[in-house]
Design a protein around this motif. Sequence first.
Motif, short mmCIF file in Angstrom:
data_model
loop_
_atom_site.label_atom_id
_atom_site.label_comp_id
_atom_site.label_asym_id
_atom_site.label_seq_id
_atom_site.Cartn_x
_atom_site.Cartn_y
_atom_site.Cartn_z
N VAL A 15 -2.73 4.33 -4.60
CA VAL A 15 -2.32 5.61 -4.03
C VAL A 15 -0.82 5.59 -3.77
N ARG A 16 -0.28 6.78 -3.53
CA ARG A 16 1.13 6.88 -3.14
C ARG A 16 1.22 7.79 -1.93
N HIS A 17 2.31 7.63 -1.17
CA HIS A 17 2.52 8.46 0.00
C HIS A 17 2.98 9.85 -0.44
N ARG A 18 2.51 10.85 0.23
CA ARG A 18 2.84 12.25 -0.11
C ARG A 18 4.33 12.55 0.08
N PHE A 19 4.97 11.95 1.08
CA PHE A 19 6.36 12.28 1.40
C PHE A 19 7.34 11.13 1.21
N TYR A 20 6.91 9.91 1.51
CA TYR A 20 7.82 8.77 1.48
C TYR A 20 7.65 7.98 0.17
N PRO A 21 8.73 7.32 -0.28
CA PRO A 21 8.69 6.66 -1.59
C PRO A 21 8.04 5.27 -1.57
N PHE A 22 6.72 5.25 -1.31
CA PHE A 22 6.00 3.99 -1.45
C PHE A 22 4.60 4.25 -1.99
N ARG A 23 4.02 3.19 -2.51
CA ARG A 23 2.68 3.24 -3.08
C ARG A 23 1.98 1.94 -2.73
N GLU A 64 12.24 -1.84 -2.61
CA GLU A 64 12.91 -3.02 -2.06
C GLU A 64 11.99 -4.17 -1.66
N THR A 65 10.76 -3.86 -1.22
CA THR A 65 9.94 -4.92 -0.62
C THR A 65 8.45 -4.60 -0.73
N GLU A 66 7.64 -5.57 -0.32
CA GLU A 66 6.19 -5.39 -0.22
C GLU A 66 5.80 -5.59 1.24
N TYR A 67 4.77 -4.88 1.69
CA TYR A 67 4.36 -4.92 3.09
C TYR A 67 2.96 -4.34 3.21
N VAL A 68 2.41 -4.34 4.43
CA VAL A 68 1.13 -3.70 4.72
C VAL A 68 1.42 -2.39 5.44
N ALA A 69 0.77 -1.31 4.99
CA ALA A 69 0.98 0.01 5.59
C ALA A 69 -0.34 0.56 6.11
N TYR A 70 -0.26 1.44 7.07
CA TYR A 70 -1.41 2.13 7.66
C TYR A 70 -1.12 3.61 7.55
N VAL A 71 -1.92 4.33 6.74
CA VAL A 71 -1.56 5.71 6.37
C VAL A 71 -2.76 6.64 6.52
N SER A 72 -2.51 7.83 7.05
CA SER A 72 -3.56 8.84 7.19
C SER A 72 -3.93 9.42 5.83
N GLU A 73 -5.16 9.87 5.72
CA GLU A 73 -5.63 10.46 4.47
C GLU A 73 -4.77 11.65 4.03
N GLN A 74 -4.35 12.48 4.99
CA GLN A 74 -3.59 13.68 4.64
C GLN A 74 -2.25 13.34 3.98
N ASN A 75 -1.77 12.12 4.14
CA ASN A 75 -0.48 11.73 3.58
C ASN A 75 -0.58 10.88 2.32
N LEU A 77 -1.87 10.48 -1.85
CA LEU A 77 -2.24 11.10 -3.12
C LEU A 77 -2.59 9.99 -4.10
N PRO A 78 -3.46 10.25 -5.07
CA PRO A 78 -3.71 9.22 -6.09
C PRO A 78 -2.40 8.91 -6.83
N ASP A 79 -2.19 7.64 -7.13
CA ASP A 79 -1.02 7.25 -7.93
C ASP A 79 -1.44 7.30 -9.39
N GLU A 80 -0.73 8.06 -10.17
CA GLU A 80 -1.11 8.25 -11.57
C GLU A 80 -0.17 7.54 -12.53
N SER A 81 0.64 6.61 -12.01
CA SER A 81 1.59 5.89 -12.86
C SER A 81 0.92 4.90 -13.80
N GLY A 82 -0.24 4.38 -13.39
CA GLY A 82 -0.90 3.34 -14.18
C GLY A 82 -0.27 1.97 -14.03
N GLU A 83 0.76 1.87 -13.21
CA GLU A 83 1.47 0.61 -13.00
C GLU A 83 0.75 -0.25 -11.96
N PRO A 84 0.72 -1.58 -12.15
CA PRO A 84 0.12 -2.44 -11.14
C PRO A 84 0.97 -2.49 -9.87
#
Length: 110
Positions: A15-23, A64-75, A77-84
């Motif tokens: 998935v990816r975040h609706r507003f912020y640039p992370f997946r 820039e980095t990898e981390y653990v995120a906690y995100v609400s469902e409303q924020n 979207l499915p990530d459609e890049s196909g990238e790992p």
Amino acid sequence: MQVNREAKFRIGQVVRHRFYPFRGVIFDVDPTFNNTEDWWLSIPEEVRPRKDQPYYHLLAENSETEYVAYVSEQNLLPDESGEPVRHPQVPELFGPLKDGYYAVRTKSAH
């Protein structure tokens, strides 16, 4: 009254975040908010999500980095890049990526 909702996304889904640039890839789901009040209040009020929805634990990455995120469902979207997802823990929890989903590894008894 508590509403019983089914999660929109599933474990292993990218998935990816609706507003912020992370997946990331989902590795756990809480049916409703299950973090600290301080964490929730640290989110600016104008973008603070509701508590009465599923929240997802992600092995996440940004440019820039990898981390653990906690995100609400409303924020999310499915990530459609196909990238790992490059997070180093992905191979520990998941098998191959196919069509936007990682196969969940089954734990073996040793």
